[in-house]
Design a protein around this motif. Structure first.
Motif, PDB file in Angstrom:
ATOM      1  N   VAL A  87     -19.367  81.572  -2.658  1.00  0.00           N
ATOM      2  CA  VAL A  87     -18.252  82.492  -2.098  1.00  0.00           C
ATOM      3  C   VAL A  87     -17.578  81.159  -0.627  1.00  0.00           C
ATOM      4  CG1 VAL A  87     -18.273  84.116  -0.492  1.00  0.00           C
ATOM      5  CG2 VAL A  87     -19.925  84.098  -1.702  1.00  0.00           C
ATOM      6  N   PRO A  88     -16.582  81.051  -1.329  1.00  0.00           N
ATOM      7  CA  PRO A  88     -15.280  80.422  -0.151  1.00  0.00           C
ATOM      8  C   PRO A  88     -15.464  80.689   1.172  1.00  0.00           C
ATOM      9  CG  PRO A  88     -15.030  80.096  -2.701  1.00  0.00           C
ATOM     10  CD  PRO A  88     -15.409  81.723  -2.720  1.00  0.00           C
ATOM     11  N   ALA A  89     -15.615  79.694   2.251  1.00  0.00           N
ATOM     12  CA  ALA A  89     -15.733  80.582   3.263  1.00  0.00           C
ATOM     13  C   ALA A  89     -15.249  79.016   4.387  1.00  0.00           C
ATOM     14  CB  ALA A  89     -17.011  81.363   3.250  1.00  0.00           C
ATOM     15  N   PRO A  90     -14.895  79.322   5.105  1.00  0.00           N
ATOM     16  CA  PRO A  90     -14.384  78.416   6.286  1.00  0.00           C
ATOM     17  C   PRO A  90     -15.356  78.012   7.431  1.00  0.00           C
ATOM     18  CG  PRO A  90     -12.643  79.904   6.801  1.00  0.00           C
ATOM     19  CD  PRO A  90     -13.773  80.688   5.563  1.00  0.00           C
ATOM     20  N   GLY A 114     -12.116  85.542  -1.332  1.00  0.00           N
ATOM     21  CA  GLY A 114     -12.317  86.675   0.082  1.00  0.00           C
ATOM     22  C   GLY A 114     -10.435  86.768  -0.047  1.00  0.00           C
ATOM     23  N   ARG A 115     -10.392  87.417   0.670  1.00  0.00           N
ATOM     24  CA  ARG A 115      -9.060  87.314   1.373  1.00  0.00           C
ATOM     25  C   ARG A 115      -8.785  88.440   2.486  1.00  0.00           C
ATOM     26  NH1 ARG A 115      -3.982  84.508  -0.604  1.00  0.00           N
ATOM     27  NH2 ARG A 115      -4.833  83.111  -1.285  1.00  0.00           N
ATOM     28  N   TYR A 116      -7.590  88.361   3.347  1.00  0.00           N
ATOM     29  CA  TYR A 116      -7.995  88.880   4.617  1.00  0.00           C
ATOM     30  C   TYR A 116      -8.982  88.020   5.912  1.00  0.00           C
ATOM     31  CZ  TYR A 116      -6.151  92.859   1.251  1.00  0.00           C
ATOM     32  OH  TYR A 116      -5.328  93.765   0.274  1.00  0.00           O
ATOM     33  N   GLU A 117      -9.379  88.951   6.578  1.00  0.00           N
ATOM     34  CA  GLU A 117     -10.796  88.555   6.720  1.00  0.00           C
ATOM     35  C   GLU A 117     -12.160  87.907   6.329  1.00  0.00           C
ATOM     36  OE1 GLU A 117      -7.334  88.132   9.700  1.00  0.00           O
ATOM     37  OE2 GLU A 117      -9.559  87.576  10.714  1.00  0.00           O
ATOM     38  N   GLY A 118     -11.767  88.422   5.008  1.00  0.00           N
ATOM     39  CA  GLY A 118     -13.019  87.832   4.589  1.00  0.00           C
ATOM     40  C   GLY A 118     -13.855  89.097   3.992  1.00  0.00           C
ATOM     41  N   ILE A 119     -15.098  89.179   3.148  1.00  0.00           N
ATOM     42  CA  ILE A 119     -15.845  90.108   2.229  1.00  0.00           C
ATOM     43  C   ILE A 119     -16.605  90.746   3.336  1.00  0.00           C
ATOM     44  CG2 ILE A 119     -16.535  90.784  -0.003  1.00  0.00           C
ATOM     45  CD1 ILE A 119     -15.846  88.610  -0.711  1.00  0.00           C
ATOM     46  N   LEU A 136     -19.833  78.612   0.762  1.00  0.00           N
ATOM     47  CA  LEU A 136     -19.081  76.310   0.573  1.00  0.00           C
ATOM     48  C   LEU A 136     -17.985  76.947   1.484  1.00  0.00           C
ATOM     49  CD1 LEU A 136     -20.646  75.561  -2.988  1.00  0.00           C
ATOM     50  CD2 LEU A 136     -21.368  75.095  -0.259  1.00  0.00           C
ATOM     51  N   SER A 137     -17.651  75.522   1.942  1.00  0.00           N
ATOM     52  CA  SER A 137     -16.047  75.046   2.651  1.00  0.00           C
ATOM     53  C   SER A 137     -15.774  73.953   1.889  1.00  0.00           C
ATOM     54  CB  SER A 137     -16.379  74.664   4.611  1.00  0.00           C
ATOM     55  OG  SER A 137     -15.188  74.596   5.082  1.00  0.00           O
ATOM     56  N   ILE A 138     -14.196  74.308   1.911  1.00  0.00           N
ATOM     57  CA  ILE A 138     -13.394  72.973   0.911  1.00  0.00           C
ATOM     58  C   ILE A 138     -13.349  71.678   2.585  1.00  0.00           C
ATOM     59  CG2 ILE A 138     -13.223  73.234  -1.449  1.00  0.00           C
ATOM     60  CD1 ILE A 138     -10.675  74.096  -0.225  1.00  0.00           C
ATOM     61  N   GLY A 139     -13.339  72.000   3.548  1.00  0.00           N
ATOM     62  CA  GLY A 139     -13.188  72.105   4.713  1.00  0.00           C
ATOM     63  C   GLY A 139     -12.722  72.068   6.228  1.00  0.00           C
ATOM     64  N   ASP A 140     -12.515  71.500   7.013  1.00  0.00           N
ATOM     65  CA  ASP A 140     -12.257  72.093   8.645  1.00  0.00           C
ATOM     66  C   ASP A 140     -11.375  72.978   8.406  1.00  0.00           C
ATOM     67  OD1 ASP A 140     -14.623  69.898   9.588  1.00  0.00           O
ATOM     68  OD2 ASP A 140     -14.675  71.715   9.397  1.00  0.00           O
ATOM     69  N   TYR A 141      -9.925  73.455   7.988  1.00  0.00           N
ATOM     70  CA  TYR A 141      -9.316  74.345   8.309  1.00  0.00           C
ATOM     71  C   TYR A 141      -8.969  75.314   7.225  1.00  0.00           C
ATOM     72  CZ  TYR A 141      -9.228  72.178   3.832  1.00  0.00           C
ATOM     73  OH  TYR A 141      -9.837  71.160   2.626  1.00  0.00           O
ATOM     74  N   VAL A 142      -8.126  76.523   7.781  1.00  0.00           N
ATOM     75  CA  VAL A 142      -8.513  77.504   7.411  1.00  0.00           C
ATOM     76  C   VAL A 142      -7.751  77.917   6.097  1.00  0.00           C
ATOM     77  CG1 VAL A 142      -8.658  80.656   7.707  1.00  0.00           C
ATOM     78  CG2 VAL A 142      -9.871  78.710   9.674  1.00  0.00           C
ATOM     79  N   LEU A 143      -7.066  78.381   5.308  1.00  0.00           N
ATOM     80  CA  LEU A 143      -6.970  79.128   4.422  1.00  0.00           C
ATOM     81  C   LEU A 143      -6.227  80.389   4.073  1.00  0.00           C
ATOM     82  CD1 LEU A 143      -8.408  76.707   1.457  1.00  0.00           C
ATOM     83  CD2 LEU A 143      -6.325  76.481   2.270  1.00  0.00           C
ATOM     84  N   ALA A 144      -5.607  81.176   3.676  1.00  0.00           N
ATOM     85  CA  ALA A 144      -5.389  82.581   3.140  1.00  0.00           C
ATOM     86  C   ALA A 144      -6.804  83.099   2.766  1.00  0.00           C
ATOM     87  CB  ALA A 144      -4.094  82.954   3.179  1.00  0.00           C
ATOM     88  N   GLY A 145      -6.908  82.035   1.602  1.00  0.00           N
ATOM     89  CA  GLY A 145      -8.101  83.056   1.068  1.00  0.00           C
ATOM     90  C   GLY A 145      -8.568  82.337   0.367  1.00  0.00           C
ATOM     91  N   GLY A 146     -10.126  82.781  -0.336  1.00  0.00           N
ATOM     92  CA  GLY A 146     -10.862  81.451  -1.020  1.00  0.00           C
ATOM     93  C   GLY A 146     -10.486  80.670  -2.542  1.00  0.00           C
ATOM     94  N   GLU A 147      -8.966  81.283  -3.004  1.00  0.00           N
ATOM     95  CA  GLU A 147      -8.264  80.907  -3.904  1.00  0.00           C
ATOM     96  C   GLU A 147      -9.009  79.728  -4.202  1.00  0.00           C
ATOM     97  OE1 GLU A 147      -7.420  84.067  -3.049  1.00  0.00           O
ATOM     98  OE2 GLU A 147      -8.317  85.652  -4.815  1.00  0.00           O
TER      99      GLU A 147
HETATM  100  N1  LIG Z   1     -12.455  75.752   3.528  1.00  0.00           N
HETATM  101  C1  LIG Z   1     -11.846  77.126   3.470  1.00  0.00           C
HETATM  102  C2  LIG Z   1     -12.143  78.311   3.083  1.00  0.00           C
HETATM  103  C3  LIG Z   1     -11.450  79.355   3.746  1.00  0.00           C
HETATM  104  C4  LIG Z   1     -11.526  80.730   3.152  1.00  0.00           C
HETATM  105  C5  LIG Z   1     -12.193  80.798   2.197  1.00  0.00           C
HETATM  106  C6  LIG Z   1     -12.241  82.643   1.937  1.00  0.00           C
HETATM  107  C7  LIG Z   1     -11.080  82.948   2.610  1.00  0.00           C
HETATM  108  C8  LIG Z   1     -11.432  84.638   2.701  1.00  0.00           C
HETATM  109  C9  LIG Z   1      -9.575  85.108   3.604  1.00  0.00           C
HETATM  110  N2  LIG Z   1      -9.703  83.392   4.283  1.00  0.00           N
HETATM  111  C10 LIG Z   1     -10.066  82.729   3.574  1.00  0.00           C
HETATM  112  C11 LIG Z   1     -10.433  81.181   4.285  1.00  0.00           C
HETATM  113  N3  LIG Z   1     -10.283  78.310   4.140  1.00  0.00           N
HETATM  114  N4  LIG Z   1     -10.850  77.824   4.402  1.00  0.00           N
END
Ligand SMILES: Nc1cc(-c2ccc3cc[nH]c3c2)n[nH]1
Length: 248
Positions: A87-90, A114-119, A136-147
């Motif tokens: 599950v990608p997540a910040p 995930g999208r929006y504020e998460g699952i 898992l996080s790919i880095g210390d920044y916030v994306l708009a989704g897990g794709e």
């Molecule tokens: N490393 C990293 C992951 C994400 C991430 C992952 C999933 C979602 C779902 C909604 N916003 C998301 C952001 N941002 N940065």
């Protein structure tokens, strides 16, 4: 390796039809399956989100579609096999090359984008009762989704699978992953022509002296690492660095 990706934007993953990963899929080395989360909604609007309990901005992804999607996708393993759910997540554990090496040894990965504020957090809790789950996080920044994070992780893991990279690339990969260059940043690379806009290729690279070339490349890698990622040099003791001098 089998990889399932559950997302509301399957078209986000068309890049996985290209290049080395596209070839690996065509050859059967990689079995990547895309699933539209909305296939597991049952209302007229294919609703996947709702307002967050406790208030706050944005929306949260509803648990019901995710639960049905994960049941459908993970229930179809050969001989009852179970995947590792990513599950990608910040807020997740750092996705590193080391973790990619470990994931590359897995027979089956499922990515929940995930999208929006998460699952809804109960989805991962519920899945953890049936399979290993990693945030898992790919880095210390916030994306708009897990794709985007999933694309990064799928590419990083897939290129480690035997046969996915051509011989040349896999040889390069080995030299940077192990030995005297392990954990160092890559230095500069050059190809023909020998002079371009009055800029010459470093003469050592044209010398045919492989020992000198290796020493020059390690020195450049150390310089790049010291400049951009000095903390990576902390891994080396002075003895290690001296031993590396002997090695190359
Ligand atoms: N490393 C990293 C992951 C994400 C991430 C992952 C999933 C979602 C779902 C909604 N916003 C998301 C952001 N941002 N940065």
């Amino acid at each position: 390796m089998r990889i399932d990706i559950i997302t509301i934007f399957p078209e986000y993953f068309s890049p996985l039809e290209l290049s080395l990963i596209g070839k690996a899929r065509a050859s059967g080395l990689l079995d990547i399956r895309l699933h539209d989360l909305r296939s597991w909604t049952h209302d007229r609007h294919n609703t996947v989100d709702d307002t967050p309990y406790g208030g706050g901005p944005g929306m949260v992804m509803k648990p019901e579609p995710w639960g049905e999607a994960l049941d459908a996708v993970t229930g179809g393993g050969e001989e009852g096999a179970t995947p590792r759910l990513i599950v990608p997540a910040p807020s997740g554990l750092p996705f590193t090359q080391q973790r990619a090496d470990r994931l590359a040894a897995e027979p089956w990965l499922v990515f929940a984008c995930g999208r929006y504020e998460g699952i809804d957090s109960r989805v991962a809790e519920d899945a953890a009762g049936r399979m290993p789950v990693e945030h898992l996080s790919i880095g210390d920044y916030v994306l708009a989704g897990g794709e985007s994070a999933t694309l990064v992780m799928v590419e990083t893991v897939s290129r480690l699978l035997p046969g996915v990279l051509g011989n040349a690339e896999s040889a390069v990969q080995d030299s940077f992953a192990t030995g005297a260059m392990a954990h160092l940043l890559e230095g500069p690379v050059y190809t023909k022509p020998p002079v371009w806009r009055d800029r010459e290729v470093p003469p050592v690279l044209l010398s045919g002296n492989h020992g000198a070339v290796d020493r020059w490349r390690r020195d450049q890698a150390l310089r790049a690492t010291a400049r951009n990622r000095p903390e990576l040099l902390d891994r080396f003791t002075d003895d290690d660095l001296d031993r590396r001098d002997q090695e190359v």
